[in-house]
Design a protein around this motif. Structure first.
Motif, PDB file in Angstrom:
ATOM      1  N   ALA A  78       0.831  -1.202   0.000  1.00 38.72           N
ATOM      2  CA  ALA A  78       0.000   0.000   0.000  1.00 38.72           C
ATOM      3  C   ALA A  78       0.867   1.254   0.000  1.00 38.72           C
ATOM      4  O   ALA A  78       0.564   2.222  -0.704  1.00 38.72           O
ATOM      5  CB  ALA A  78      -0.940  -0.004   1.209  1.00 38.72           C
ATOM      6  N   GLN A  83       2.324   1.680  -3.427  1.00 36.44           N
ATOM      7  CA  GLN A  83       1.321   2.114  -4.397  1.00 36.44           C
ATOM      8  C   GLN A  83       0.932   3.572  -4.194  1.00 36.44           C
ATOM      9  O   GLN A  83       0.238   4.156  -5.017  1.00 36.44           O
ATOM     10  CB  GLN A  83       0.067   1.251  -4.291  1.00 36.44           C
ATOM     11  CG  GLN A  83       0.248  -0.159  -4.753  1.00 36.44           C
ATOM     12  CD  GLN A  83      -1.007  -0.995  -4.548  1.00 36.44           C
ATOM     13  OE1 GLN A  83      -2.076  -0.488  -4.230  1.00 36.44           O
ATOM     14  NE2 GLN A  83      -0.876  -2.298  -4.728  1.00 36.44           N
ATOM     15  N   VAL A 126      -1.164   5.047  -1.963  1.00 35.42           N
ATOM     16  CA  VAL A 126      -2.618   5.192  -1.898  1.00 35.42           C
ATOM     17  C   VAL A 126      -2.980   6.612  -1.493  1.00 35.42           C
ATOM     18  O   VAL A 126      -2.229   7.291  -0.798  1.00 35.42           O
ATOM     19  CB  VAL A 126      -3.255   4.162  -0.942  1.00 35.42           C
ATOM     20  CG1 VAL A 126      -3.098   2.759  -1.474  1.00 35.42           C
ATOM     21  CG2 VAL A 126      -2.691   4.271   0.449  1.00 35.42           C
ATOM     22  N   SER A 157      -5.546   7.781   0.387  1.00 34.17           N
ATOM     23  CA  SER A 157      -6.090   8.088   1.708  1.00 34.17           C
ATOM     24  C   SER A 157      -5.812   6.934   2.679  1.00 34.17           C
ATOM     25  O   SER A 157      -5.469   5.829   2.273  1.00 34.17           O
ATOM     26  CB  SER A 157      -7.602   8.325   1.616  1.00 34.17           C
ATOM     27  OG  SER A 157      -8.260   7.124   1.281  1.00 34.17           O
ATOM     28  N   TYR A 158      -6.006   7.241   3.943  1.00 31.28           N
ATOM     29  CA  TYR A 158      -5.840   6.215   4.963  1.00 31.28           C
ATOM     30  C   TYR A 158      -6.893   5.123   4.791  1.00 31.28           C
ATOM     31  O   TYR A 158      -6.622   3.951   5.027  1.00 31.28           O
ATOM     32  CB  TYR A 158      -5.943   6.821   6.369  1.00 31.28           C
ATOM     33  CG  TYR A 158      -5.916   5.766   7.441  1.00 31.28           C
ATOM     34  CD1 TYR A 158      -4.722   5.134   7.777  1.00 31.28           C
ATOM     35  CD2 TYR A 158      -7.075   5.373   8.090  1.00 31.28           C
ATOM     36  CE1 TYR A 158      -4.686   4.142   8.735  1.00 31.28           C
ATOM     37  CE2 TYR A 158      -7.057   4.378   9.052  1.00 31.28           C
ATOM     38  CZ  TYR A 158      -5.852   3.771   9.371  1.00 31.28           C
ATOM     39  OH  TYR A 158      -5.836   2.777  10.312  1.00 31.28           O
ATOM     40  N   GLN A 159      -8.108   5.509   4.348  1.00 32.92           N
ATOM     41  CA  GLN A 159      -9.178   4.532   4.156  1.00 32.92           C
ATOM     42  C   GLN A 159      -8.769   3.489   3.116  1.00 32.92           C
ATOM     43  O   GLN A 159      -9.001   2.295   3.304  1.00 32.92           O
ATOM     44  CB  GLN A 159     -10.475   5.237   3.737  1.00 32.92           C
ATOM     45  CG  GLN A 159     -11.667   4.311   3.649  1.00 32.92           C
ATOM     46  CD  GLN A 159     -12.025   3.700   4.990  1.00 32.92           C
ATOM     47  OE1 GLN A 159     -11.933   4.345   6.032  1.00 32.92           O
ATOM     48  NE2 GLN A 159     -12.423   2.437   4.983  1.00 32.92           N
ATOM     49  N   GLU A 160      -8.154   3.918   2.013  1.00 35.43           N
ATOM     50  CA  GLU A 160      -7.680   2.966   1.004  1.00 35.43           C
ATOM     51  C   GLU A 160      -6.599   2.058   1.583  1.00 35.43           C
ATOM     52  O   GLU A 160      -6.578   0.857   1.337  1.00 35.43           O
ATOM     53  CB  GLU A 160      -7.136   3.696  -0.209  1.00 35.43           C
ATOM     54  CG  GLU A 160      -8.188   4.336  -1.069  1.00 35.43           C
ATOM     55  CD  GLU A 160      -7.579   5.030  -2.263  1.00 35.43           C
ATOM     56  OE1 GLU A 160      -6.615   4.498  -2.840  1.00 35.43           O
ATOM     57  OE2 GLU A 160      -8.067   6.109  -2.615  1.00 35.43           O
ATOM     58  N   PHE A 161      -5.691   2.642   2.356  1.00 39.41           N
ATOM     59  CA  PHE A 161      -4.631   1.881   3.006  1.00 39.41           C
ATOM     60  C   PHE A 161      -5.234   0.821   3.926  1.00 39.41           C
ATOM     61  O   PHE A 161      -4.879  -0.356   3.866  1.00 39.41           O
ATOM     62  CB  PHE A 161      -3.733   2.832   3.801  1.00 39.41           C
ATOM     63  CG  PHE A 161      -2.691   2.150   4.632  1.00 39.41           C
ATOM     64  CD1 PHE A 161      -1.482   1.780   4.074  1.00 39.41           C
ATOM     65  CD2 PHE A 161      -2.912   1.885   5.971  1.00 39.41           C
ATOM     66  CE1 PHE A 161      -0.510   1.156   4.839  1.00 39.41           C
ATOM     67  CE2 PHE A 161      -1.952   1.247   6.744  1.00 39.41           C
ATOM     68  CZ  PHE A 161      -0.749   0.888   6.166  1.00 39.41           C
ATOM     69  N   ARG A 162      -6.184   1.246   4.738  1.00 41.12           N
ATOM     70  CA  ARG A 162      -6.829   0.341   5.694  1.00 41.12           C
ATOM     71  C   ARG A 162      -7.573  -0.773   4.964  1.00 41.12           C
ATOM     72  O   ARG A 162      -7.510  -1.937   5.358  1.00 41.12           O
ATOM     73  CB  ARG A 162      -7.785   1.145   6.571  1.00 41.12           C
ATOM     74  CG  ARG A 162      -8.444   0.363   7.666  1.00 41.12           C
ATOM     75  CD  ARG A 162      -9.250   1.301   8.564  1.00 41.12           C
ATOM     76  NE  ARG A 162      -9.849   0.570   9.635  1.00 41.12           N
ATOM     77  CZ  ARG A 162     -11.074   0.026   9.579  1.00 41.12           C
ATOM     78  NH1 ARG A 162     -11.791   0.161   8.497  1.00 41.12           N
ATOM     79  NH2 ARG A 162     -11.552  -0.628  10.605  1.00 41.12           N
ATOM     80  N   ASP A 163      -8.280  -0.417   3.871  1.00 37.90           N
ATOM     81  CA  ASP A 163      -9.010  -1.416   3.107  1.00 37.90           C
ATOM     82  C   ASP A 163      -8.071  -2.458   2.508  1.00 37.90           C
ATOM     83  O   ASP A 163      -8.384  -3.647   2.491  1.00 37.90           O
ATOM     84  CB  ASP A 163      -9.836  -0.764   1.999  1.00 37.90           C
ATOM     85  CG  ASP A 163     -11.023   0.019   2.547  1.00 37.90           C
ATOM     86  OD1 ASP A 163     -11.400  -0.204   3.716  1.00 37.90           O
ATOM     87  OD2 ASP A 163     -11.567   0.855   1.802  1.00 37.90           O
ATOM     88  N   LEU A 164      -6.916  -2.029   2.008  1.00 32.39           N
ATOM     89  CA  LEU A 164      -5.947  -2.971   1.454  1.00 32.39           C
ATOM     90  C   LEU A 164      -5.436  -3.933   2.524  1.00 32.39           C
ATOM     91  O   LEU A 164      -5.284  -5.127   2.282  1.00 32.39           O
ATOM     92  CB  LEU A 164      -4.777  -2.231   0.816  1.00 32.39           C
ATOM     93  CG  LEU A 164      -5.061  -1.588  -0.537  1.00 32.39           C
ATOM     94  CD1 LEU A 164      -3.893  -0.702  -0.966  1.00 32.39           C
ATOM     95  CD2 LEU A 164      -5.316  -2.655  -1.579  1.00 32.39           C
TER      96      LEU A 164
END
Length: 110
Positions: free
Chosen positions: A38, A41, A43, A45-52
């Motif tokens: 992550a 890549q 990312v 936002s933190y939300q994208e990081f967390r989702d990954l």
């Protein structure tokens, strides 16, 4: 308590403890690898990081995972399949066609 009672090893408990430790280590490595990917890549936002990271346990599907047999049940049973004939009009529990046009039964207000 004598030495012989303390020296007895509970192998089933030891095996459970080992299995738990191995699973925790695999989870740590999997999530750490996802975090590194992550970051690489970049990312947005933190939300994208967390989702990954939260989805790190998922595996991608391959072409071999598809089922070639036709579906036995439709996803939406209300929608008729494309090749079928039109369905008869719906009726309510009184046998009236098109229940939206039925008048409401009288309600006794007493």
């Amino acid at each position: 308590m004598s030495n012989s009672q303390r020296d007895v090893i509970n192998f089933s408990a030891l095996q459970r403890e080992l299995q738990t430790a191995v699973e925790a280590e695999l989870k740590y490595k999997r999530e750490n690898d996802a975090k590194l990917r992550a970051v690489n890549q970049k990312v947005a936002s933190y939300q994208e990081f967390r989702d990954l990271v939260l989805a790190s346990h998922l595996k991608p599907l391959h072409k071999t995972h598809t089922d070639a047999s036709p579906w036995k049940q439709r996803w939406n049973p209300v929608v008729a399949p494309r090749n079928s004939h039109p369905t008869p009009p719906e009726s309510d529990h009184h046998g009236n066609e098109n229940p939206q046009m039925c008048s409401n039964p009288k309600v006794d207000e007493n």
